[in-house]
Scaffold this motif. Structure first.
Motif, PDB file in Angstrom:
ATOM      1  N   THR A   1       0.825  -1.209   0.000  1.00 53.31           N
ATOM      2  CA  THR A   1       0.000   0.000   0.000  1.00 53.31           C
ATOM      3  C   THR A   1       0.858   1.257   0.000  1.00 53.31           C
ATOM      4  O   THR A   1       0.519   2.239  -0.647  1.00 53.31           O
ATOM      5  CB  THR A   1      -0.958   0.014   1.203  1.00 53.31           C
ATOM      6  N   TRP A   2       1.993   1.233   0.712  1.00 52.78           N
ATOM      7  CA  TRP A   2       2.876   2.397   0.713  1.00 52.78           C
ATOM      8  C   TRP A   2       3.504   2.618  -0.656  1.00 52.78           C
ATOM      9  O   TRP A   2       3.652   3.751  -1.108  1.00 52.78           O
ATOM     10  CB  TRP A   2       3.960   2.247   1.764  1.00 52.78           C
ATOM     11  N   VAL A   3       3.857   1.537  -1.332  1.00 53.27           N
ATOM     12  CA  VAL A   3       4.409   1.659  -2.682  1.00 53.27           C
ATOM     13  C   VAL A   3       3.352   2.210  -3.636  1.00 53.27           C
ATOM     14  O   VAL A   3       3.636   3.100  -4.443  1.00 53.27           O
ATOM     15  CB  VAL A   3       4.953   0.296  -3.178  1.00 53.27           C
ATOM     16  N   LEU A   4       2.144   1.722  -3.535  1.00 53.15           N
ATOM     17  CA  LEU A   4       1.092   2.173  -4.448  1.00 53.15           C
ATOM     18  C   LEU A   4       0.702   3.622  -4.197  1.00 53.15           C
ATOM     19  O   LEU A   4       0.468   4.374  -5.159  1.00 53.15           O
ATOM     20  CB  LEU A   4      -0.123   1.259  -4.344  1.00 53.15           C
TER      21      LEU A   4
ATOM     22  N   ALA B   1      -4.640  -8.030   8.007  1.00 57.03           N
ATOM     23  CA  ALA B   1      -5.895  -7.700   8.683  1.00 57.03           C
ATOM     24  C   ALA B   1      -5.857  -6.305   9.309  1.00 57.03           C
ATOM     25  O   ALA B   1      -6.895  -5.681   9.486  1.00 57.03           O
ATOM     26  CB  ALA B   1      -6.185  -8.729   9.762  1.00 57.03           C
ATOM     27  N   ASP B   2      -4.652  -5.816   9.634  1.00 55.92           N
ATOM     28  CA  ASP B   2      -4.517  -4.503  10.261  1.00 55.92           C
ATOM     29  C   ASP B   2      -4.367  -3.367   9.261  1.00 55.92           C
ATOM     30  O   ASP B   2      -4.286  -2.209   9.655  1.00 55.92           O
ATOM     31  CB  ASP B   2      -3.308  -4.491  11.203  1.00 55.92           C
ATOM     32  N   THR B   3      -4.289  -3.669   7.987  1.00 54.97           N
ATOM     33  CA  THR B   3      -4.109  -2.641   6.971  1.00 54.97           C
ATOM     34  C   THR B   3      -5.445  -1.966   6.685  1.00 54.97           C
ATOM     35  O   THR B   3      -6.422  -2.620   6.326  1.00 54.97           O
ATOM     36  CB  THR B   3      -3.534  -3.259   5.679  1.00 54.97           C
ATOM     37  N   ASP B   4      -5.459  -0.639   6.872  1.00 55.93           N
ATOM     38  CA  ASP B   4      -6.657   0.138   6.585  1.00 55.93           C
ATOM     39  C   ASP B   4      -6.257   1.445   5.909  1.00 55.93           C
ATOM     40  O   ASP B   4      -5.108   1.615   5.507  1.00 55.93           O
ATOM     41  CB  ASP B   4      -7.463   0.391   7.858  1.00 55.93           C
ATOM     42  N   VAL B   5      -7.191   2.363   5.780  1.00 52.25           N
ATOM     43  CA  VAL B   5      -6.915   3.625   5.089  1.00 52.25           C
ATOM     44  C   VAL B   5      -5.839   4.418   5.816  1.00 52.25           C
ATOM     45  O   VAL B   5      -4.997   5.055   5.175  1.00 52.25           O
ATOM     46  CB  VAL B   5      -8.215   4.452   4.943  1.00 52.25           C
ATOM     47  N   ALA B   6      -5.839   4.382   7.123  1.00 48.33           N
ATOM     48  CA  ALA B   6      -4.809   5.098   7.883  1.00 48.33           C
ATOM     49  C   ALA B   6      -3.418   4.549   7.581  1.00 48.33           C
ATOM     50  O   ALA B   6      -2.448   5.308   7.492  1.00 48.33           O
ATOM     51  CB  ALA B   6      -5.108   5.009   9.373  1.00 48.33           C
TER      52      ALA B   6
END
Length: 89
Positions: free
Chosen positions: A5-8, A55-60
């Motif tokens: 997500t950080w790369v994207l 499971a802990d990955t969200d918008v934040a």
């Protein structure tokens, strides 16, 4: 999953580099590398040097990559602008 997500998000922010003058050290490819690297490092630092699980990955979690990406792009642009000014002088 967090690194993806950080790369994207860094890739998305990098696309806006076309709106500033191309003074990045290394050109647009250098800006790409700096954005990705900055997004990963910034995300890691802001998440407390831990990788959130899937499971802990969200918008934040996604938004944690933006500050590092912007700092890396700004630093690379300043280095390139300073080098260009020195070449002209």
């Amino acid at each position: 999953m967090a690194i993806l997500t950080w790369v994207l998000i860094s890739l998305a922010v990098w696309h806006f580099a076309v709106f500033v003058p191309d003074k990045f050290a290394g050109g647009i490819v250098g800006a790409f590398a700096a954005a990705i690297f900055g997004g990963i490092v910034g995300g890691l630092l802001l998440s407390g040097l831990s990788l959130p699980s899937r499971a802990d990955t969200d918008v934040a979690t996604v938004l944690l990559g933006i500050p590092g990406c912007l700092v890396a792009l700004a630093a690379l642009w300043l280095v390139g602008a300073r080098a260009e000014a020195q070449r002209e002088a």
